[in-house]
Motif scaffolding. Structure first.
Motif, PDB file in Angstrom:
ATOM      1  N   ASP A  37       0.831  -1.210   0.000  1.00 30.27           N
ATOM      2  CA  ASP A  37       0.000   0.000   0.000  1.00 30.27           C
ATOM      3  C   ASP A  37       0.867   1.262   0.000  1.00 30.27           C
ATOM      4  OD1 ASP A  37      -2.218   1.613   0.047  1.00 30.27           O
ATOM      5  OD2 ASP A  37      -2.757   1.199   2.138  1.00 30.27           O
TER       6      ASP A  37
ATOM      7  N   PRO B  17      -3.668   2.975  -4.379  1.00 33.56           N
ATOM      8  CA  PRO B  17      -4.954   3.303  -5.012  1.00 33.56           C
ATOM      9  C   PRO B  17      -5.290   2.389  -6.188  1.00 33.56           C
ATOM     10  CG  PRO B  17      -3.706   5.290  -4.549  1.00 33.56           C
ATOM     11  CD  PRO B  17      -2.785   4.140  -4.281  1.00 33.56           C
TER      12      PRO B  17
ATOM     13  N   ARG C 156      -6.312  -1.103  -4.703  1.00 37.20           N
ATOM     14  CA  ARG C 156      -7.630  -1.065  -4.053  1.00 37.20           C
ATOM     15  C   ARG C 156      -8.748  -0.918  -5.078  1.00 37.20           C
ATOM     16  NH1 ARG C 156      -4.677   1.818  -0.249  1.00 37.20           N
ATOM     17  NH2 ARG C 156      -5.246   3.807  -1.194  1.00 37.20           N
ATOM     18  N   ALA C 157      -8.468  -0.256  -6.180  1.00 38.09           N
ATOM     19  CA  ALA C 157      -9.477  -0.093  -7.221  1.00 38.09           C
ATOM     20  C   ALA C 157      -9.887  -1.439  -7.819  1.00 38.09           C
ATOM     21  CB  ALA C 157      -8.956   0.831  -8.314  1.00 38.09           C
TER      22      ALA C 157
ATOM     23  N   GLU D 183     -10.194  -4.228  -6.197  1.00 38.28           N
ATOM     24  CA  GLU D 183     -11.156  -4.822  -5.276  1.00 38.28           C
ATOM     25  C   GLU D 183     -12.503  -4.113  -5.379  1.00 38.28           C
ATOM     26  OE1 GLU D 183     -12.742  -7.315  -2.336  1.00 38.28           O
ATOM     27  OE2 GLU D 183     -11.064  -7.486  -3.727  1.00 38.28           O
ATOM     28  N   GLU D 184     -12.479  -2.804  -5.505  1.00 37.12           N
ATOM     29  CA  GLU D 184     -13.717  -2.039  -5.627  1.00 37.12           C
ATOM     30  C   GLU D 184     -14.493  -2.407  -6.887  1.00 37.12           C
ATOM     31  OE1 GLU D 184     -12.247   1.911  -5.449  1.00 37.12           O
ATOM     32  OE2 GLU D 184     -11.748   1.812  -3.308  1.00 37.12           O
ATOM     33  N   GLN D 185     -13.745  -2.835  -7.918  1.00 35.34           N
ATOM     34  CA  GLN D 185     -14.381  -3.253  -9.161  1.00 35.34           C
ATOM     35  C   GLN D 185     -14.845  -4.708  -9.114  1.00 35.34           C
ATOM     36  OE1 GLN D 185     -11.645  -2.337 -12.414  1.00 35.34           O
ATOM     37  NE2 GLN D 185     -11.087  -0.416 -11.408  1.00 35.34           N
ATOM     38  N   GLY D 186     -14.567  -5.408  -8.017  1.00 34.54           N
ATOM     39  CA  GLY D 186     -15.001  -6.794  -7.870  1.00 34.54           C
ATOM     40  C   GLY D 186     -14.244  -7.781  -8.735  1.00 34.54           C
TER      41      GLY D 186
ATOM     42  N   SER E  82      -8.193  -9.580  -7.926  1.00 35.95           N
ATOM     43  CA  SER E  82      -7.771  -8.556  -6.976  1.00 35.95           C
ATOM     44  C   SER E  82      -6.797  -9.154  -5.963  1.00 35.95           C
ATOM     45  CB  SER E  82      -8.988  -7.992  -6.232  1.00 35.95           C
ATOM     46  OG  SER E  82      -8.599  -7.366  -5.027  1.00 35.95           O
TER      47      SER E  82
ATOM     48  N   ARG F 105      -5.074  -8.810   2.412  1.00 38.43           N
ATOM     49  CA  ARG F 105      -4.848  -7.378   2.621  1.00 38.43           C
ATOM     50  C   ARG F 105      -3.578  -6.971   1.896  1.00 38.43           C
ATOM     51  NH1 ARG F 105      -0.680  -6.038   6.112  1.00 38.43           N
ATOM     52  NH2 ARG F 105       0.026  -7.631   7.623  1.00 38.43           N
TER      53      ARG F 105
END
Length: 264
Positions: free
Chosen positions: A203, A209, A212-213, A215-218, A222, A231
């Motif tokens: 990180d 960023p 993490r994007a 994971e946010e996109q599924g 990821s 993590r």
């Protein structure tokens, strides 16, 4: 004799009395390494191409840390020579952390020769130039610790490969392992050790960023899903590994690549 309780001769820690040079010290793992080493009593020579980020790193160092800051592009031979001339004037450098690296992503059919060469230059040329410059002094003194940044990408990283392509970066980081393995043998009787640390998804200001994007996109690939610890690692966790291979505790460790990758 100095009576300053914060002077290097009075400071305690695993690197007390040692001088360490860290490349790419302006951000991310390089910055975390500088802070961690300062906490362990090291004198520091910090270099980066960005003077503003270098100044920010300097402000985070442990109180009493003696530090020399030098702006340089360590992929340029003349600038590396100037850097080490300044470092030698500061004092014998006993620890080198080759942190500079990176590259340009892309599928191989889209990569230009410039993209490929740029990646090799960042990760391999910088490591070669700085290591070559520091070794004569280390060998003469019979002591030295060299740590190079590889990556889990040296074996191919699913999230990088599937998301954007990263064969140039993976190739360069695999090259770090070969560099370390050969030099460990060449230097085995010299008192100098050389190892690599291979971070997984960390990180940092630049990578965090982006990771993490995913994971946010599924996305199924990821790193939060692919890494057993689910993590991202922190720059300090990588710095702790660098501290180990640069300390006296690793006196019988050379030619290794230590993964810091959450079990991946």
């Amino acid at each position: 004799m100095s009576t300053n309780p914060n002077s290097p001769s009075h400071r305690e820690g695993r690197l007390a009395g040692r001088t360490a040079l860290i490349t790419g010290a302006g951000l991310g793992i390089g910055r975390a390494c500088a802070v961690r080493f300062s906490e362990e009593g090291a004198r520091l020579v910090l270099t980066d191409i960005d003077p503003i980020n270098l100044a920010k790193t300097r402000a985070l160092l442990a109180p009493g840390c003696e530090v020399l800051v030098h702006v340089a592009d360590v992929t340029e031979e003349t600038q590396v020579a100037e850097l080490f001339s300044h470092a030698d004037a500061f004092g014998p450098v006993e620890i080198l952390v080759n942190n500079v690296g990176g590259g340009r992503p892309g599928r191989i059919w889209d990569l230009s020769v410039e993209d490929w060469d740029h990646t090799m230059r960042l990760s391999l040329r910088s490591m070669f130039l700085c290591t070559r410059a520091i070794l004569p002094g280390m060998i003469e003194r019979g002591y030295g610790r060299i740590a190079c940044l590889s990556s889990g990408a040296r074996n191919g990283t699913v999230w990088n490969a599937l998301h954007m392509g990263a064969c140039a970066y993976s190739t360069a980081k695999a090259g770090v392992t070969g560099f370390v393995r050969d030099l460990a043998i060449e230097l085995a009787d010299s008192g100098v050790t050389i190892n690599a640390v291979a971070p997984g998804p960390i990180d940092t200001e630049l990578a965090g960023p982006f990771l993490r994007a995913m994971e946010e996109q599924g996305l199924d690939y990821s790193p939060f899903r692919m890494v057993p610890m689910h993590r991202l690692g922190t720059p300090r966790e990588v710095a702790d590994a660098l501290l180990y291979v640069c300390s006296q505790e690793a006196s019988y460790v050379t030619g290794t690549t230590l993964d810091v990758s959450g079990g991946r």
